[in-house]
Design a protein around this motif. Structure first.
Motif, PDB file in Angstrom:
ATOM      1  N   ASP A   1       0.826  -1.213   0.000  1.00  0.00           N
ATOM      2  CA  ASP A   1       0.000   0.000   0.000  1.00  0.00           C
ATOM      3  C   ASP A   1       0.860   1.263   0.000  1.00  0.00           C
ATOM      4  N   ALA A   2       1.926   1.270   0.790  1.00  0.00           N
ATOM      5  CA  ALA A   2       2.801   2.438   0.840  1.00  0.00           C
ATOM      6  C   ALA A   2       3.500   2.654  -0.499  1.00  0.00           C
ATOM      7  N   GLN A   3       3.955   1.579  -1.130  1.00  0.00           N
ATOM      8  CA  GLN A   3       4.584   1.710  -2.442  1.00  0.00           C
ATOM      9  C   GLN A   3       3.612   2.263  -3.472  1.00  0.00           C
ATOM     10  N   THR A   4       2.367   1.814  -3.402  1.00  0.00           N
ATOM     11  CA  THR A   4       1.348   2.332  -4.331  1.00  0.00           C
ATOM     12  C   THR A   4       1.114   3.817  -4.120  1.00  0.00           C
ATOM     13  N   GLU A   5       1.074   4.246  -2.844  1.00  0.00           N
ATOM     14  CA  GLU A   5       0.872   5.663  -2.551  1.00  0.00           C
ATOM     15  C   GLU A   5       2.034   6.514  -3.043  1.00  0.00           C
ATOM     16  N   VAL A   6       3.256   6.019  -2.906  1.00  0.00           N
ATOM     17  CA  VAL A   6       4.423   6.758  -3.399  1.00  0.00           C
ATOM     18  C   VAL A   6       4.373   6.891  -4.919  1.00  0.00           C
ATOM     19  N   ASN A   7       4.003   5.819  -5.598  1.00  0.00           N
ATOM     20  CA  ASN A   7       3.879   5.886  -7.056  1.00  0.00           C
ATOM     21  C   ASN A   7       2.773   6.836  -7.492  1.00  0.00           C
ATOM     22  N   MET A   8       1.670   6.843  -6.739  1.00  0.00           N
ATOM     23  CA  MET A   8       0.595   7.785  -7.040  1.00  0.00           C
ATOM     24  C   MET A   8       1.036   9.221  -6.777  1.00  0.00           C
ATOM     25  N   PHE A   9       1.833   9.419  -5.741  1.00  0.00           N
ATOM     26  CA  PHE A   9       2.380  10.747  -5.444  1.00  0.00           C
ATOM     27  C   PHE A   9       3.258  11.227  -6.598  1.00  0.00           C
ATOM     28  N   LEU A  10       4.130  10.356  -7.074  1.00  0.00           N
ATOM     29  CA  LEU A  10       5.004  10.710  -8.192  1.00  0.00           C
ATOM     30  C   LEU A  10       4.201  11.007  -9.454  1.00  0.00           C
ATOM     31  N   ARG A  11       3.143  10.257  -9.681  1.00  0.00           N
ATOM     32  CA  ARG A  11       2.291  10.508 -10.842  1.00  0.00           C
ATOM     33  C   ARG A  11       1.547  11.836 -10.706  1.00  0.00           C
ATOM     34  N   ALA A  12       1.172  12.176  -9.474  1.00  0.00           N
ATOM     35  CA  ALA A  12       0.489  13.454  -9.244  1.00  0.00           C
ATOM     36  C   ALA A  12       1.397  14.633  -9.565  1.00  0.00           C
ATOM     37  N   THR A  13       2.684  14.528  -9.226  1.00  0.00           N
ATOM     38  CA  THR A  13       3.622  15.595  -9.563  1.00  0.00           C
ATOM     39  C   THR A  13       3.823  15.724 -11.065  1.00  0.00           C
ATOM     40  N   GLU A  14       3.687  14.608 -11.789  1.00  0.00           N
ATOM     41  CA  GLU A  14       3.819  14.667 -13.240  1.00  0.00           C
ATOM     42  C   GLU A  14       2.583  15.291 -13.886  1.00  0.00           C
TER      43      GLU A  14
END
Length: 474
Positions: free
Chosen positions: A376-389
């Motif tokens: 779950d934490a890895q998914t949130e980090v990836n979603m965070f990175l996608r949000a910045t893009e």
């Protein structure tokens, strides 16, 4: 039989089997305070010991009773309100709004009408340019400059129109402060009050000095004529200081948020914590975008005004470079340097703020170690990175153009193109002074020849008449 002693009811010494008396039987003159809130109160108000209440009722942290961002930029805002430029109304700390019939708006209208009336009065007594033998072209450029210097009057109604959006930006910063306090359990550590106070004191002094130097070296100096130019010069550079403080606030908050996020992931890595930081970063990204939208027309006008001032000033300097620099060129040089510096300052600060909000945060996300985190934490980090893009966080003036260093480079390139074209056009025009001189010389020679012919004819006639009279006598 067990005996239970209840401290909440001191009048009851022994309660058999631990059963208390009826609640209705207890005396009403004894008030009991509990440290733990009731479940119903906690469910309704969502208030815990780690949460924050609205700013006006804040008892947890009294130092956040007023919004931090406004209090740090307060000297510049106060000076703008004194000048009648920013009719902002603060009904309470942390609540900013714009009202058409507010006392601030009425005061601003009177200040603007007074400025326009004063400029119209001075238009009857135009600024007298110092006449020299350097030629009429440079004097014409200076006359154009002193007309262009009055253009910032038009920015005042534009700022009135955008005051409502500026108030929404300040209210958005209040919400960001509250969310940051809830997430990090500390007040947003922004300390820019000294910078704002320094700008509010130094900018009027430097602007007044610049206008005085320009008037002394370029026009016949009169104190009554210099006042509107001083006011508009202070307004122009004060808007630059206001833009700097907004961009510096974005940069500072982005740096603090990135560092807190990096420190939080070192110790614990729950998915909920990453999601909270992502929501807070999205608020900051929206504030960066809204900053450009709220000041769209104001700084579009300011950038175009500075571009025109720089072009005319440098054109005036280059047009007379073959004849050497004179005293007038001091004012042109000061004007060109100050305008170039302000334009670069506006573009550079916006570029730096956008870089900190997006790029630096992406670096923090890319440096996160994901191996020890759960799925779950890895998914949130990836979603965070996608949000910045997906959220560019660029400071754009209403979508017309982005304010960054590329804008400064484009304006300078366009200015150089115009200067080359204008200088070539000036070179191609024949020298009117020389032509006039030659025409006058030809006219003078013709006049002299005509006069000589008339004198010779008169003398000849006189001599012949005299000789004829003598012959008759003889």
């Amino acid at each position: 039989m067990s005996v239970y002693k209840n401290n909440l009811y001191p009048q009851i010494k022994n309660i058999p089997n631990g059963f208390a008396k009826q609640i209705s039987d207890r005396p009403n003159n004894k008030i009991v305070f509990l440290d733990v809130p009731s479940p119903r109160t906690e469910q309704l108000n969502h208030i815990t010991t780690n949460s924050i209440v609205p700013l006006r009722d804040n008892l947890i942290s009294p130092q956040i009773n007023s919004d931090i961002i406004y209090e740090n930029i307060k000297p510049v805002f106060t000076l703008l309100r004194i000048m009648g430029v920013l009719p902002l109304t603060r009904t309470s700390p942390g609540h900013n709004q714009f009202k058409m019939l507010s006392p601030s708006m009425v005061y601003s209208i009177f200040c603007f009408l007074g400025l326009v009336s004063y400029v119209m009065y001075l238009s009857l007594h135009k600024v007298q340019i110092l006449r020299t033998t350097e030629g009429k072209f440079e004097e014409a450029v200076i006359e154009y400059l002193f007309t262009v210097y009055l253009f910032p009057m038009m920015v005042v109604p534009i700022i009135w129109y955008e005051t409502r959006k500026i108030a929404n930006i300040l209210n958005g910063w209040v919400d960001f402060e509250v969310c940051y306090k809830k997430l990090s359990s500390r007040v947003l550590p922004i300390k820019m009050y000294k910078k704002a106070l320094t700008m509010a004191v130094v900018i009027p002094i430097l602007s007044t000095s610049s206008v005085i130097i320009t008037h002394i070296t370029m026009v016949d100096f009169k104190v009554m004529q210099i006042l509107p130019y001083v006011f508009l010069e202070i307004l122009t550079y004060l808007l630059g200081g206001y833009w700097y403080l907004l961009c510096e606030t974005l940069s500072f908050c982005a740096g603090i948020l990135a560092e807190d996020f990096h420190q939080a992931l070192r110790h614990v890595g729950p998915a909920g914590k990453v999601a909270e930081y992502r929501a807070l970063w999205l608020r900051l990204s929206k504030l960066a975008q809204d900053t450009g939208l709220a000041n769209c027309y104001t700084f579009t006008f300011v950038n175009l005004y500075l571009f025109l001032i720089i072009t005319l000033s440098i054109y005036g300097l280059l047009s007379q470079i073959s004849e050497g620099f004179g005293i007038k060129d001091i004012g042109l040089f000061v004007t060109a340097c100050c305008s170039i510096f302000l334009l670069f300052f506006i573009c550079d600060e916006a570029h730096y703020a956008s870089l900190n909000v997006r790029t630096n945060f992406q670096k923090k996300l890319l440096m996160v170690e994901l191996s020890w985190m759960n799925t779950d934490a890895q998914t949130e980090v990836n979603m965070f990175l996608r949000a910045t893009e997906m959220n560019p966080s660029q400071i754009s003036l209403g979508g017309f153009f982005d304010v960054n260093r590329n804008l400064f480079k484009s304006l300078l390139a366009t200015m150089v193109t115009y200067l080359v074209v204008l200088l070539q056009f000036q070179i191609s025009i024949p020298d009117n002074t020389q032509d006039t001189y030659e025409d006058e010389k030809l006219i003078t020679n013709d006049t002299i020849a005509t006069d000589a012919t008339k004198i010779t004819t008169t003398l000849a006639t006189t001599v012949l008449t005299t000789l004829a009279k003598k012959k008759k006598k003889n």
